[in-house]
Design an enzyme around this catalytic site. Structure first.
Site, PDB file in Angstrom:
ATOM      1  N   LYS A  97       0.827  -1.211   0.000  1.00  0.00           N
ATOM      2  CA  LYS A  97       0.000   0.000   0.000  1.00  0.00           C
ATOM      3  C   LYS A  97       0.862   1.261   0.000  1.00  0.00           C
ATOM      4  O   LYS A  97       0.444   2.299  -0.524  1.00  0.00           O
ATOM      5  CB  LYS A  97      -0.931   0.012   1.219  1.00  0.00           C
ATOM      6  CG  LYS A  97      -1.964  -1.100   1.253  1.00  0.00           C
ATOM      7  CD  LYS A  97      -2.798  -0.999   2.519  1.00  0.00           C
ATOM      8  CE  LYS A  97      -3.727  -2.194   2.682  1.00  0.00           C
ATOM      9  NZ  LYS A  97      -4.575  -2.080   3.890  1.00  0.00           N
ATOM     10  N   GLY A 107     -13.971  -7.316  12.508  1.00  0.00           N
ATOM     11  CA  GLY A 107     -13.001  -6.847  11.535  1.00  0.00           C
ATOM     12  C   GLY A 107     -13.354  -7.180  10.096  1.00  0.00           C
ATOM     13  O   GLY A 107     -12.965  -6.459   9.167  1.00  0.00           O
TER      14      GLY A 107
END
Length: 275
Positions: A68, A237
């Site tokens: 990322k 999550g």
């Protein structure tokens, strides 16, 4: 929407465990798109060569950490959230241009909103892991005025505090042991990697806040167990993974993270069932 065969993938290392292929394939099947979405093992060292060798059949990529961040200098355009958080988890490949997006922030906001947590004043962020910047940006989007960031090494919290200042948040970095004494919060977000044990029991007062733990394997994490024992509200999550993936599908389908999909409620439902 076009039905031509396009290719997409999630990149990372390790990547075999990724749930992204199941999520995306469920969405494209429902949308009637003949698109292929796979998981590809790749580390940062191979990222440039991989991007440089994609042909016109490639539509987009999902990225795990540390890709990322590694991808940012390889992009032609980067959206505001990816610039702010220094992380792009989505790359759109179109017309020879590489455009980077951060859908993690929106994924957190949407997951919390679905759970009824759509406005906060004070947040607590546990851990400075890969998702911490996106979590902080999400808290700002939810209206937070202040956030206490709890770290094992408070001296390493400079970048989080700096981001908080750019977001207009009052950020206080404290040791993770203070989890046992905090008295007030509307939302607690844990970004501890792999559901790591914080090594301390959260205070009874703090457990009245909504807990969002970005970890989903193993589940429940130690923090989640503490909240459940106290009858507190927990957001799984996997909800972040699901909602950020919906935003990715928007980007890959239309080029716009703000353009809703045809019958998006049905798309969300089929993606959730794929998990």
């Amino acid at each position: 929407m076009a039905s031509d065969r396009r290719r997409l993938a999630v990149l990372g290392s390790p990547i075999a465990h990724s749930k992204s292929p199941a999520l995306h394939r469920a969405a494209y099947d429902l949308l009637g798109l003949d698109w292929e979405y796979t998981a590809i093992e790749l580390d940062g060292a191979g990222l440039r060569a991989f991007l440089d060798t994609r042909d016109a059949s490639w539509r987009g990529l999902s990225l795990t950490m540390p890709l990322k961040q590694d991808v940012l200098p390889l992009l032609d355009e980067v959206d505001e959230l990816a610039t702010l958080t220094n992380a792009a988890n989505t790359v759109l490949l179109a017309d020879g241009v590489r455009r980077g997006f951060n859908t993690d922030v929106g994924g957190i906001v949407r997951a919390l909103g679905e759970a009824g947590c759509d406005r906060i004043r004070h947040g607590v962020l546990v851990g400075g892991g890969a998702t911490a910047a996106s979590a902080l940006a999400a808290m700002a989007e939810l209206g937070a005025a202040s956030v206490q960031v709890l770290l094992r090494r408070p001296g390493a919290g400079g970048s989080v505090a700096e981001l908080g200042a750019r977001l207009g948040l009052a950020v206080e970095v404290r040791p993770i042991a203070d989890l046992a004494t905090l008295e007030e919060a509307d939302l607690v977000v844990s970004t501890l990697p792999g559901g790591a044990d914080p090594g301390v029991e959260a205070s009874a007062a703090l457990r009245r806040a909504t807990l969002f733990d970005v970890a989903y394997a193993p589940w429940p994490t130690r923090l989640v167990s503490q909240w459940l024992e106290a009858g507190g509200t927990v957001v799984h999550g996997l909800e972040m993974l699901l909602h950020q993936a919906v935003l990715q599908v928007r980007i890959f389908a239309s080029g716009d993270p703000f353009q809703a999909l045809p019958d998006e409620a049905a798309v969300l439902d089929v993606m959730r069932r794929s998990l």
